[in-house]
Write a protein that holds these residues in place. Structure first.
Motif, mmCIF file in Angstrom:
data_model
loop_
_atom_site.group_PDB
_atom_site.id
_atom_site.type_symbol
_atom_site.label_atom_id
_atom_site.label_comp_id
_atom_site.label_asym_id
_atom_site.label_seq_id
_atom_site.Cartn_x
_atom_site.Cartn_y
_atom_site.Cartn_z
ATOM 1 N N GLU A 144 -7.659 5.127 4.629
ATOM 2 C CA GLU A 144 -8.771 4.179 4.758
ATOM 3 C C GLU A 144 -8.347 2.783 4.301
ATOM 4 O O GLU A 144 -8.744 1.771 4.886
ATOM 5 C CB GLU A 144 -9.971 4.662 3.937
ATOM 6 C CG GLU A 144 -11.093 3.642 3.774
ATOM 7 C CD GLU A 144 -11.650 3.114 5.081
ATOM 8 O OE1 GLU A 144 -12.229 2.014 5.069
ATOM 9 O OE2 GLU A 144 -11.512 3.778 6.130
ATOM 10 N N ALA A 145 -7.506 2.715 3.262
ATOM 11 C CA ALA A 145 -7.014 1.420 2.783
ATOM 12 C C ALA A 145 -6.157 0.743 3.848
ATOM 13 O O ALA A 145 -6.237 -0.477 4.045
ATOM 14 C CB ALA A 145 -6.216 1.619 1.495
ATOM 15 N N ASP A 192 1.649 -0.303 -4.833
ATOM 16 C CA ASP A 192 1.789 -1.468 -5.710
ATOM 17 C C ASP A 192 0.437 -1.762 -6.348
ATOM 18 O O ASP A 192 -0.573 -1.871 -5.644
ATOM 19 C CB ASP A 192 2.252 -2.677 -4.874
ATOM 20 C CG ASP A 192 2.629 -3.875 -5.727
ATOM 21 O OD1 ASP A 192 1.992 -4.098 -6.778
ATOM 22 O OD2 ASP A 192 3.556 -4.606 -5.332
ATOM 23 N N PRO A 193 0.375 -1.892 -7.675
ATOM 24 C CA PRO A 193 -0.912 -2.156 -8.332
ATOM 25 C C PRO A 193 -1.660 -3.368 -7.778
ATOM 26 O O PRO A 193 -2.893 -3.399 -7.802
ATOM 27 C CB PRO A 193 -0.510 -2.381 -9.797
ATOM 28 C CG PRO A 193 0.721 -1.557 -9.966
ATOM 29 C CD PRO A 193 1.460 -1.685 -8.661
ATOM 30 N N VAL A 194 -0.931 -4.356 -7.265
ATOM 31 C CA VAL A 194 -1.594 -5.561 -6.762
ATOM 32 C C VAL A 194 -2.467 -5.267 -5.545
ATOM 33 O O VAL A 194 -3.386 -6.020 -5.232
ATOM 34 C CB VAL A 194 -0.559 -6.669 -6.447
ATOM 35 C CG1 VAL A 194 0.146 -6.427 -5.132
ATOM 36 C CG2 VAL A 194 -1.219 -8.048 -6.448
ATOM 37 N N THR A 195 -2.211 -4.155 -4.848
ATOM 38 C CA THR A 195 -3.037 -3.770 -3.699
ATOM 39 C C THR A 195 -4.277 -2.979 -4.118
ATOM 40 O O THR A 195 -5.125 -2.667 -3.281
ATOM 41 C CB THR A 195 -2.243 -2.899 -2.705
ATOM 42 O OG1 THR A 195 -1.940 -1.632 -3.324
ATOM 43 C CG2 THR A 195 -0.967 -3.594 -2.247
ATOM 44 N N GLY A 196 -4.365 -2.632 -5.399
ATOM 45 C CA GLY A 196 -5.475 -1.825 -5.890
ATOM 46 C C GLY A 196 -5.293 -0.345 -5.682
ATOM 47 O O GLY A 196 -6.098 0.459 -6.165
ATOM 48 N N LEU A 197 -4.226 0.066 -4.987
ATOM 49 C CA LEU A 197 -4.032 1.482 -4.649
ATOM 50 C C LEU A 197 -3.053 2.133 -5.631
ATOM 51 O O LEU A 197 -1.969 2.572 -5.268
ATOM 52 C CB LEU A 197 -3.527 1.622 -3.209
ATOM 53 C CG LEU A 197 -3.509 3.041 -2.623
ATOM 54 C CD1 LEU A 197 -4.925 3.604 -2.556
ATOM 55 C CD2 LEU A 197 -2.888 3.038 -1.235
ATOM 56 N N ASN A 198 -3.440 2.169 -6.888
ATOM 57 C CA ASN A 198 -2.608 2.792 -7.918
ATOM 58 C C ASN A 198 -3.544 3.301 -9.007
ATOM 59 O O ASN A 198 -4.259 2.514 -9.632
ATOM 60 C CB ASN A 198 -1.618 1.773 -8.491
ATOM 61 C CG ASN A 198 -0.620 2.408 -9.449
ATOM 62 O OD1 ASN A 198 -1.017 3.092 -10.392
ATOM 63 N ND2 ASN A 198 0.659 2.174 -9.223
ATOM 64 N N LEU A 216 0.835 -1.207 0.000
ATOM 65 C CA LEU A 216 0.000 0.000 0.000
ATOM 66 C C LEU A 216 0.870 1.258 0.000
ATOM 67 O O LEU A 216 0.598 2.214 -0.732
ATOM 68 C CB LEU A 216 -0.923 0.013 1.213
ATOM 69 C CG LEU A 216 -2.089 -0.978 1.224
ATOM 70 C CD1 LEU A 216 -2.814 -0.924 2.566
ATOM 71 C CD2 LEU A 216 -3.063 -0.714 0.078
ATOM 72 N N ALA A 217 1.912 1.252 0.819
ATOM 73 C CA ALA A 217 2.795 2.423 0.909
ATOM 74 C C ALA A 217 3.493 2.691 -0.422
ATOM 75 O O ALA A 217 3.758 3.847 -0.772
ATOM 76 C CB ALA A 217 3.822 2.209 2.020
ATOM 77 N N ARG A 218 3.784 1.626 -1.153
ATOM 78 C CA ARG A 218 4.454 1.766 -2.455
ATOM 79 C C ARG A 218 3.462 1.948 -3.602
ATOM 80 O O ARG A 218 3.853 2.073 -4.755
ATOM 81 C CB ARG A 218 5.322 0.530 -2.734
ATOM 82 C CG ARG A 218 6.539 0.399 -1.844
ATOM 83 C CD ARG A 218 7.390 -0.804 -2.221
ATOM 84 N NE ARG A 218 6.761 -2.072 -1.858
ATOM 85 C CZ ARG A 218 6.193 -2.913 -2.707
ATOM 86 N NH1 ARG A 218 6.146 -2.631 -4.012
ATOM 87 N NH2 ARG A 218 5.648 -4.037 -2.295
#
Length: 200
Positions: A185-186, A99-105, A95-97
């Motif tokens: 929130e994530a 990373d697309p795999v976390t959905g946060l990009n 999440l901090a990075r």
């Protein structure tokens, strides 16, 4: 050290994949024939299939680095760190990075990639197969600290939690929530999810 021939192979592979992704995102996975991808990448159709045996492989090799990742996290954790804690730290680091795999990009290509994968039945089915393989690998990695039943159940729960978290993040971004606003929130949601996963 990577040899010249292997570097050339990597360049050709990346050129083919980049051409494919560009065309798929512009027109849709099912609308682009393989012959057009080969022409755009300036390779023959047999060469394309030598690098990517199926049309789906042209897309999903982009997430190949993440296959088996949960099991690697558990097996590579520091001494004394419980498996779920290692997985929690890894997800929070992602999440901090962003990373697309976390959905946060929210990069347009990343957002388009997600829409394409989960909106195309053949791609979504292949991803489901990858998840099943990851689940088995994680369960195997967990059979050291836990008995077989606990390891199997926990592996399924961890991957389901991560999938829900990633899709929740991606959907919020798709709805227009800025990443900087979504990130706290994530993180909170991830902490809740992993707290529910802790076992004694």
């Amino acid at each position: 050290m990577t040899g010249l021939r292997e570097l050339q192979r990597q360049r050709v592979r990346e050129a083919i994949s980049s051409a494919a992704i560009r065309l798929f995102l512009a027109r849709g996975f099912d609308e682009v024939p393989v012959t057009e991808i080969a022409a755009a990448a300036q390779v023959s159709k047999p060469t394309l299939f030598k690098y990517f045996p199926t049309k789906e492989d042209l897309v999903l090799h982009r997430i190949a680095d993440h296959r088996g990742e949960p099991a690697r996290v558990v097996l590579g954790r520091e001494p004394g760190v419980p498996p779920v804690e290692a997985l929690r730290r890894h997800f929070l680091d992602g999440l901090a990075r962003h990373d697309p795999v976390t959905g946060l990009n929210d990069h347009p290509e990343v957002m388009g990639f997600h829409r394409m994968v989960f909106g195309t039945p053949s791609l979504a089915a292949r991803v489901s197969t990858y998840v099943e393989q990851d689940e088995r690998a994680l369960a195997e990695a967990l059979t050291g600290p836990y008995d077989e039943l606990t390891a199997t159940l926990l592996a399924a729960q961890v991957l389901a939690a991560q999938r829900v978290l990633a899709r929740r993040n991606w959907q919020a971004l798709a709805d227009g929530v800025p990443p900087a606003e979504l990130e706290p929130e994530a993180v909170r949601a991830a902490e809740v999810a992993f707290a529910l996963l802790r076992v004694s």
